[in-house]
Design a protein around this motif. Structure first.
Motif, PDB file in Angstrom:
ATOM      1  N   LEU A  42      15.289  -1.506   4.187  1.00  0.00           N
ATOM      2  CA  LEU A  42      13.893  -1.837   3.903  1.00  0.00           C
ATOM      3  C   LEU A  42      12.972  -0.717   4.349  1.00  0.00           C
ATOM      4  CD1 LEU A  42      13.804  -5.573   5.056  1.00  0.00           C
ATOM      5  CD2 LEU A  42      14.421  -4.630   2.815  1.00  0.00           C
ATOM      6  N   ASN A  43      11.807  -0.635   3.720  1.00  0.00           N
ATOM      7  CA  ASN A  43      10.852   0.389   4.129  1.00  0.00           C
ATOM      8  C   ASN A  43      10.056  -0.073   5.352  1.00  0.00           C
ATOM      9  OD1 ASN A  43       8.638  -1.242   3.174  1.00  0.00           O
ATOM     10  ND2 ASN A  43       8.946  -0.432   1.106  1.00  0.00           N
ATOM     11  N   ALA A  44       9.209   0.799   5.859  1.00  0.00           N
ATOM     12  CA  ALA A  44       8.465   0.502   7.085  1.00  0.00           C
ATOM     13  C   ALA A  44       7.582  -0.732   6.912  1.00  0.00           C
ATOM     14  CB  ALA A  44       7.620   1.707   7.483  1.00  0.00           C
ATOM     15  N   PHE A  45       6.912  -0.834   5.785  1.00  0.00           N
ATOM     16  CA  PHE A  45       6.043  -1.978   5.510  1.00  0.00           C
ATOM     17  C   PHE A  45       6.822  -3.291   5.550  1.00  0.00           C
ATOM     18  CE2 PHE A  45       4.344  -4.860   2.191  1.00  0.00           C
ATOM     19  CZ  PHE A  45       3.105  -5.138   2.742  1.00  0.00           C
ATOM     20  N   GLN A  46       7.985  -3.333   4.911  1.00  0.00           N
ATOM     21  CA  GLN A  46       8.793  -4.544   4.892  1.00  0.00           C
ATOM     22  C   GLN A  46       9.338  -4.866   6.279  1.00  0.00           C
ATOM     23  OE1 GLN A  46      11.400  -3.054   1.825  1.00  0.00           O
ATOM     24  NE2 GLN A  46      10.563  -4.448   0.283  1.00  0.00           N
ATOM     25  N   ASN A  47       9.707  -3.838   7.040  1.00  0.00           N
ATOM     26  CA  ASN A  47      10.170  -4.082   8.403  1.00  0.00           C
ATOM     27  C   ASN A  47       9.068  -4.686   9.260  1.00  0.00           C
ATOM     28  OD1 ASN A  47      13.004  -3.139   9.436  1.00  0.00           O
ATOM     29  ND2 ASN A  47      12.458  -1.651   7.839  1.00  0.00           N
ATOM     30  N   VAL A  48       7.831  -4.250   9.070  1.00  0.00           N
ATOM     31  CA  VAL A  48       6.722  -4.825   9.835  1.00  0.00           C
ATOM     32  C   VAL A  48       6.493  -6.276   9.427  1.00  0.00           C
ATOM     33  CG1 VAL A  48       4.233  -4.680  10.286  1.00  0.00           C
ATOM     34  CG2 VAL A  48       5.629  -2.608  10.275  1.00  0.00           C
ATOM     35  N   HIS A  80      -2.411  -3.018   8.472  1.00  0.00           N
ATOM     36  CA  HIS A  80      -3.272  -2.773   9.632  1.00  0.00           C
ATOM     37  C   HIS A  80      -2.429  -2.424  10.857  1.00  0.00           C
ATOM     38  CE1 HIS A  80      -6.489  -3.172  12.547  1.00  0.00           C
ATOM     39  NE2 HIS A  80      -5.779  -4.074  13.195  1.00  0.00           N
ATOM     40  N   CYS A  81      -1.318  -3.136  11.053  1.00  0.00           N
ATOM     41  CA  CYS A  81      -0.444  -2.860  12.195  1.00  0.00           C
ATOM     42  C   CYS A  81       0.164  -1.460  12.084  1.00  0.00           C
ATOM     43  CB  CYS A  81       0.660  -3.915  12.287  1.00  0.00           C
ATOM     44  SG  CYS A  81       0.075  -5.560  12.774  1.00  0.00           S
ATOM     45  N   GLY A 107      -0.354   4.616  13.681  1.00  0.00           N
ATOM     46  CA  GLY A 107      -0.373   5.911  13.010  1.00  0.00           C
ATOM     47  C   GLY A 107       0.700   6.093  11.965  1.00  0.00           C
ATOM     48  N   MET A 108       1.148   4.988  11.328  1.00  0.00           N
ATOM     49  CA  MET A 108       2.248   5.082  10.373  1.00  0.00           C
ATOM     50  C   MET A 108       1.890   4.523   8.998  1.00  0.00           C
ATOM     51  SD  MET A 108       4.859   6.600  11.726  1.00  0.00           S
ATOM     52  CE  MET A 108       6.191   6.071  10.661  1.00  0.00           C
ATOM     53  N   ALA A 109       0.612   4.336   8.716  1.00  0.00           N
ATOM     54  CA  ALA A 109       0.217   3.787   7.420  1.00  0.00           C
ATOM     55  C   ALA A 109       0.667   4.689   6.265  1.00  0.00           C
ATOM     56  CB  ALA A 109      -1.295   3.579   7.375  1.00  0.00           C
TER      57      ALA A 109
END
Length: 261
Positions: free
Chosen positions: A96-102, A132-133, A138-140
């Motif tokens: 999964l990508n970073a967004f999905q992991n969050v 937002h998280c 700093g990972m948007a």
């Protein structure tokens, strides 16, 4: 004010080996505490006990006033939902990508479970919050990157964003910089402590670096052979005192003790 974490006379044994030997401490709300101790002193057992993964032989743990002992499954789930975790090995889902992991940080409150965390049925509010998280850490701009495309420090930032997604009141950070180089480790600690203070969270963070413990912690708790040997404001500790945690009889199996009744 109700303490964030209250541990009273904790005993945990494996057969005749007593691992926690009467551990007691209280962490007030809004305090960041560093837990120190040599390998084998009982730190990992204590950390697992704090969310009910380790069964206590005796003693009481309360998280914001709610007792773990005797809690039903639903009550325990509710307590855990108020606790965020940051681990040494990141524990991101590689596919999964970073967004999905969050988004996985919201798994406990999602009606559609995994589908929501994949973004398929996630609400607009949750998707906006996940971004937002990521922005907070700093990972948007890396939202669509998979873990394999990120450095270790970046992966840990995503893990911190996932923790923020949970809306925790208490953060348990278990050696969060052990897999990072010194520069990335310091950057992660800067970020983690800043977020904890801005969000007025409480945190128990295990570290091995004595200088970082003194620099970042509001308070230091030091364990040795299943006991608490040091509990004082970080500003009142010194290297000689902290070094005693790593010398002499440090392991729980160094002083055989009969199991408490």
């Amino acid at each position: 004010m109700t303490p964030a974490i209250q541990a009273e006379k904790l005993f945990v044994s494996y057969g005749k080996l007593q691992v926690l030997r009467g551990i007691s401490f209280t962490i007030p709300a809004d305090q960041g505490v560093v837990l120190l101790g040599a390998n084998g002193c009982g730190k990992s057992t204590l950390m697992r006990s704090l969310n009910g993964l380790e069964k206590l032989q005796s003693g009481t743990i309360r998280i914001h006033g709610d007792a773990l002992s005797g809690a039903s499954r639903s009550e325990l789930r509710k307590i855990r939902q108020g606790m965020g975790y940051v681990f040494q090995h990141f524990n991101l889902v590689p596919q999964l990508n970073a967004f999905q992991n969050v988004l996985f940080g919201s798994l406990g409150r999602q009606r559609f479970g995994l589908l929501s965390c994949l973004g398929i049925t996630a609400s607009a509010a949750d998707r906006e919050k996940a971004m937002h998280c990521l922005d907070r850490v700093g990972m948007a701009d890396r939202a669509l990157h998979r873990p394999s495309e990120l450095s270790g420090g970046q992966q840990q930032r995503v893990a911190i964003a996932r923790m923020l997604m949970q809306d925790p009141r208490v953060v348990i950070a278990d050696e969060p910089i052990a897999s990072l180089d010194p520069k990335a480790g310091r950057e992660v600690l800067d970020l983690l402590w800043r977020i904890v203070r801005e969000e007025k969270l409480s945190m128990l963070c295990t570290l091995h670096q004595l200088d970082l413990a003194q620099e970042y912690g509001d308070r230091v708790i030091g364990m040795k052979a299943g006991h608490i040997a040091i509990d004082s404001p970080a500003s009142d500790t010194n290297k000689e005192q902290l070094n005693t945690l790593y010398t002499g009889m440090t392991r729980v199996d160094a002083q055989p003790t009969e199991v408490a009744a």
